[in-house]
Write a protein that holds these residues in place. Structure first.
Motif, PDB file in Angstrom:
ATOM      1  N   GLN A 203       0.851  -1.234  -0.148  1.00 14.69           N
ATOM      2  CA  GLN A 203      -0.242  -0.008  -0.064  1.00 14.69           C
ATOM      3  C   GLN A 203       0.954   1.341   0.006  1.00 14.69           C
ATOM      4  OE1 GLN A 203      -3.074  -0.049   3.213  1.00 14.69           O
ATOM      5  NE2 GLN A 203      -3.460  -2.254   2.866  1.00 14.69           N
ATOM      6  N   VAL A 204       2.012   0.982  -0.165  1.00 11.29           N
ATOM      7  CA  VAL A 204       3.081   2.371  -0.169  1.00 11.29           C
ATOM      8  C   VAL A 204       3.703   2.678  -1.403  1.00 11.29           C
ATOM      9  CG1 VAL A 204       5.027   3.358   1.174  1.00 11.29           C
ATOM     10  CG2 VAL A 204       3.813   1.531   2.200  1.00 11.29           C
ATOM     11  N   THR A 205       3.712   3.647  -1.979  1.00 13.90           N
ATOM     12  CA  THR A 205       4.301   4.031  -3.111  1.00 13.90           C
ATOM     13  C   THR A 205       5.897   3.360  -3.423  1.00 13.90           C
ATOM     14  OG1 THR A 205       5.016   6.212  -2.737  1.00 13.90           O
ATOM     15  CG2 THR A 205       2.867   5.828  -3.653  1.00 13.90           C
ATOM     16  N   GLU A 206       6.519   3.420  -4.274  1.00 14.59           N
ATOM     17  CA  GLU A 206       7.862   3.040  -4.475  1.00 14.59           C
ATOM     18  C   GLU A 206       8.622   4.113  -3.901  1.00 14.59           C
ATOM     19  OE1 GLU A 206      11.210   1.166  -7.547  1.00 14.59           O
ATOM     20  OE2 GLU A 206       8.956   0.834  -7.574  1.00 14.59           O
ATOM     21  N   PRO A 207       8.561   5.395  -4.166  1.00 17.66           N
ATOM     22  CA  PRO A 207       9.619   6.360  -3.786  1.00 17.66           C
ATOM     23  C   PRO A 207       9.541   6.619  -2.216  1.00 17.66           C
ATOM     24  CG  PRO A 207       8.351   7.478  -5.446  1.00 17.66           C
ATOM     25  CD  PRO A 207       7.691   5.811  -4.891  1.00 17.66           C
ATOM     26  N   GLU A 244       1.216   3.881  -9.087  1.00 13.04           N
ATOM     27  CA  GLU A 244       0.261   3.042  -8.202  1.00 13.04           C
ATOM     28  C   GLU A 244       1.129   1.499  -7.926  1.00 13.04           C
ATOM     29  OE1 GLU A 244      -4.539   2.877  -8.095  1.00 13.04           O
ATOM     30  OE2 GLU A 244      -3.597   2.159 -10.094  1.00 13.04           O
ATOM     31  N   VAL A 245       1.917   1.183  -8.825  1.00 13.34           N
ATOM     32  CA  VAL A 245       2.722  -0.180  -8.485  1.00 13.34           C
ATOM     33  C   VAL A 245       3.573   0.004  -7.644  1.00 13.34           C
ATOM     34  CG1 VAL A 245       4.079  -2.039  -9.683  1.00 13.34           C
ATOM     35  CG2 VAL A 245       2.287  -0.798 -10.867  1.00 13.34           C
ATOM     36  N   SER A 246       3.380  -0.556  -6.531  1.00 19.76           N
ATOM     37  CA  SER A 246       4.368  -0.423  -5.235  1.00 19.76           C
ATOM     38  C   SER A 246       5.630  -1.267  -5.621  1.00 19.76           C
ATOM     39  CB  SER A 246       3.604  -1.114  -3.988  1.00 19.76           C
ATOM     40  OG  SER A 246       3.269  -2.555  -4.200  1.00 19.76           O
ATOM     41  N   LEU A 247       6.844  -1.088  -5.026  1.00 20.61           N
ATOM     42  CA  LEU A 247       7.859  -1.682  -4.779  1.00 20.61           C
ATOM     43  C   LEU A 247       7.644  -3.264  -4.392  1.00 20.61           C
ATOM     44  CD1 LEU A 247      11.165  -1.934  -4.994  1.00 20.61           C
ATOM     45  CD2 LEU A 247      11.220  -1.317  -2.860  1.00 20.61           C
ATOM     46  N   PHE A 248       6.635  -3.469  -3.688  1.00 21.88           N
ATOM     47  CA  PHE A 248       6.286  -4.786  -3.169  1.00 21.88           C
ATOM     48  C   PHE A 248       5.752  -5.631  -4.418  1.00 21.88           C
ATOM     49  CE2 PHE A 248       3.313  -8.131  -2.042  1.00 21.88           C
ATOM     50  CZ  PHE A 248       3.996  -8.672  -0.721  1.00 21.88           C
TER      51      PHE A 248
END
Length: 333
Positions: A203-207, A244-248
């Motif tokens: 639920q966290v953005t990659e930056p 919207e694509v998270s690092l996860f």
């Protein structure tokens, strides 16, 4: 960690050298009320102690937080240095900090100074609980309490001494928990965290996710589930550009061999779990052996069929809470 850096940048690299761990009889956290780990939870914990990158996917009810806390517990007991645990929101950070403290770990719930007035933190998790003010700081604190203000020169000295006191407190604990954005605060700039765990990483953005990673991270554990809520991105252009694509999610798709999938759910009756299990998880999730009996026996309700499932229509309106932008529905509740 060059290997971790290359993986995060999307490069294909050979398998890393695994870290050694002190022998343990069991990965279960001691305590009479704690259920034993499942096989997949145990494998995830072991991997988090030996591999530089672990992606832990936990569908609803599969013990994602329990596994995350167990990982932190063993990182501490393996004497790996201070562990940094981050989340995307303040409530989530406070929740996992409380769970870590309940496991007997010395943990601080760090909040950015500008947010302390609006973010409640239990006293036993506050940095003030661990800070030991110097005599000079105690004198200034007493003067501030009496007068309600300090002259500019004394105020600057007070802030400097307070930051030094907080830094020593943060160095003295085993785990620091904060939001990803708060990990960039100057109060943490004097600390290096070799082991980082990010909860609800889907639920966290990659930056935002990368902020705690650049603080000396040697091993990274991403905990979440990209089949649930994605990061909240209000800008349409940014969303279309991939924010919207998270690092996860990106790591889960790029490195499936590093993905540990928790596959036993303990939360809901099988009549409720069947639909999401088949729709989103390809039927990979199994129900705990006793879940149907526990859920049926704990609710006295005249279900219309043999399954504890029904759709109930109501016409209650949604209303907005006075203290936030959230909606609630009293009739539905």
């Amino acid at each position: 960690n060059p290997h971790l850096q290359a993986r995060l940048l999307g490069h294909q690299v050979p398998p890393p050298m695994r870290l050694s761990i002190f022998p343990v009889d069991s990965f279960d956290i001691p305590g009479p009320a704690r259920k034993p780990l499942t096989n997949t939870q145990t494998k995830a914990v072991r991997a988090a102690l030996t591999d530089p990158l672990v992606i832990l996917q936990g569908p609803p009810g599969t013990g994602k937080t329990k596994t995350a806390v167990t990982i932190v517990y063993h990182l501490v007991h393996q004497r790996r240095g201070t562990v940094l645990v981050c989340t995307g929101s303040n409530p989530a950070a406070t929740h996992i900090a409380a769970e870590i403290a309940a496991a007997g770990i010395k943990v601080v719930r760090f909040v950015a100074p500008q947010s302390r007035a609006r973010v409640p933190v239990p006293a036993h998790l506050s940095v003030d609980n661990f800070a030991k003010p110097s005599p000079a700081l105690a004198t200034l604190q007493a003067a501030l309490t009496r007068a309600g203000w300090l002259p500019p020169d004394q105020k600057a000295k007070y802030q400097k001494l307070q930051q030094e006191s907080y830094l020593e407190a943060l160095k003295a604990v085993s785990v620091v928990v904060c939001t990803c954005s708060a990990s960039a605060q100057s109060q943490l700039s004097g600390l290096t965290f070799k082991h980082v765990l990010i909860d609800e990483a889907g639920q966290v953005t990659e930056p935002l996710t990368l902020i705690p990673v650049v603080k000396g991270c040697q091993s990274l554990v991403l905990v979440g589930d990209h089949k649930q809520l994605p990061p909240l991105v209000k800008c349409t252009e940014a969303k279309h550009a991939g924010l919207e694509v998270s690092l996860f999610e990106r790591m889960a798709k790029a490195h499936p061999h590093d993905l540990h999938f928790l596959d036993v759910q303990h939360r809901m009756h099988s009549a409720l779990s069947d639909a999401p299990n088949n729709a989103f998880y390809d039927g990979q999730i199994s129900d705990a052996d006793d879940i149907d009996e526990i859920r049926r026996s704990s609710i006295a309700f005249p279900w219309p069929t043999s399954k504890p499932l029904l759709f109930w229509h109501h016409d209650g309106p949604e209303m907005r809470a006075a203290s936030s932008n959230s909606y609630f529905n009293a009739t539905e509740a």
